[in-house]
Design an enzyme around this catalytic site. Structure first.
Site, PDB file in Angstrom:
ATOM      1  N   GLY A  46     -19.102  42.000  43.358  1.00 38.74           N
ATOM      2  CA  GLY A  46     -20.196  41.021  43.950  1.00 38.74           C
ATOM      3  C   GLY A  46     -20.740  41.459  45.284  1.00 38.74           C
ATOM      4  O   GLY A  46     -20.162  42.198  45.939  1.00 38.74           O
ATOM      5  N   CYS A  89     -13.257  41.773  49.690  1.00 40.08           N
ATOM      6  CA  CYS A  89     -14.672  41.705  50.102  1.00 40.08           C
ATOM      7  C   CYS A  89     -15.254  42.939  50.695  1.00 40.08           C
ATOM      8  O   CYS A  89     -14.247  43.565  51.452  1.00 40.08           O
ATOM      9  CB  CYS A  89     -14.639  40.571  51.072  1.00 40.08           C
ATOM     10  SG  CYS A  89     -16.454  40.311  51.692  1.00 40.08           S
ATOM     11  N   HIS A 131     -16.980  32.893  45.385  1.00 40.35           N
ATOM     12  CA  HIS A 131     -16.874  33.887  46.657  1.00 40.35           C
ATOM     13  C   HIS A 131     -18.231  34.079  47.215  1.00 40.35           C
ATOM     14  O   HIS A 131     -18.593  34.155  48.340  1.00 40.35           O
ATOM     15  CB  HIS A 131     -16.214  34.838  46.253  1.00 40.35           C
ATOM     16  CG  HIS A 131     -15.970  36.260  47.369  1.00 40.35           C
ATOM     17  ND1 HIS A 131     -14.579  36.745  47.864  1.00 40.35           N
ATOM     18  CD2 HIS A 131     -16.998  36.964  47.928  1.00 40.35           C
ATOM     19  CE1 HIS A 131     -14.961  37.472  48.876  1.00 40.35           C
ATOM     20  NE2 HIS A 131     -16.060  37.869  48.628  1.00 40.35           N
ATOM     21  N   GLU A 132     -19.132  34.625  46.331  1.00 40.06           N
ATOM     22  CA  GLU A 132     -20.240  34.964  46.626  1.00 40.06           C
ATOM     23  C   GLU A 132     -21.456  34.015  47.183  1.00 40.06           C
ATOM     24  O   GLU A 132     -21.985  34.170  48.276  1.00 40.06           O
ATOM     25  CB  GLU A 132     -21.293  35.776  45.621  1.00 40.06           C
ATOM     26  CG  GLU A 132     -20.381  37.018  45.019  1.00 40.06           C
ATOM     27  CD  GLU A 132     -20.082  37.987  46.321  1.00 40.06           C
ATOM     28  OE1 GLU A 132     -20.937  38.120  47.267  1.00 40.06           O
ATOM     29  OE2 GLU A 132     -19.087  38.815  45.930  1.00 40.06           O
TER      30      GLU A 132
END
Ligand code: NI
Length: 164
Positions: A46, A89, A131-132
């Site tokens: 992502g 990330c 998360h995004e």
């Protein structure tokens, strides 16, 4: 299409709140196409617009077999359950940690033409969406890690999975 630079956690942009998208124009489409190329090159799951220095509420998720989702002005409508799994990330290279998140999410978002759609997701896809979405509010997963994992610990975790 062009690759964009991915910002890292010490850069202020990643800690700011992104603004809604109001124009679904060529500039947005170029951003989405560039983000898709950047995400593929980085081999990530992502990527959010603030990670490439654009403070707009836009992200992509790509967890493989379900295709790439382009989510613009996303709104989390519902979450439930819990999962606890490894997270990383692209803006925090070389680090991995365990993060608890809801196992289910229902989200609505606009596509690149401004059309609203809804997605129900579980497991990894739900984790990636959440998360995004956090990136759009200036939050990084590092704030939620309850256990940082070394490469050895990660390798051992996947070996255990294979034994099951
Ligand atoms: Ni991230």
């Amino acid at each position: 299409m062009a690759l964009r630079n991915i910002m890292t956690e010490e850069q202020a942009t990643l800690h700011k709140v992104s603004r809604p998208v109001t124009k679904f124009d060529q500039k947005l489409h170029d951003l989405l196409d560039d983000m898709a190329e950047t995400l593929e090159k980085a081999n990530g799951a992502g990527l959010a617009a603030p990670q490439v220095g654009i403070l707009r509420r836009v992200f992509l998720v790509d967890v493989g077999d379900e295709g790439v989702f382009e989510m613009i002005n996303p709104e989390i409508l519902e979450t439930s359950g819990e999962q606890d799994d490894l997270e990383g990330c692209l803006s925090v290279p070389g680090k991995w940690g365990m993060v608890k998140r809801p196992n289910y999410v229902r989200v609505q978002a606009q596509d690149r033409f401004g059309e609203w759609y809804e997605v129900e997701a579980e497991g990894l896809l739900a984790r990636c969406i959440l998360h995004e979405n956090d990136h759009l509010d200036g939050h990084l997963y590092t704030e939620k890690v309850h256990k940082w994992m070394s490469e050895e610990e990660i390798a051992a975790m996947y070996e255990e999975d294979e034994d099951e």
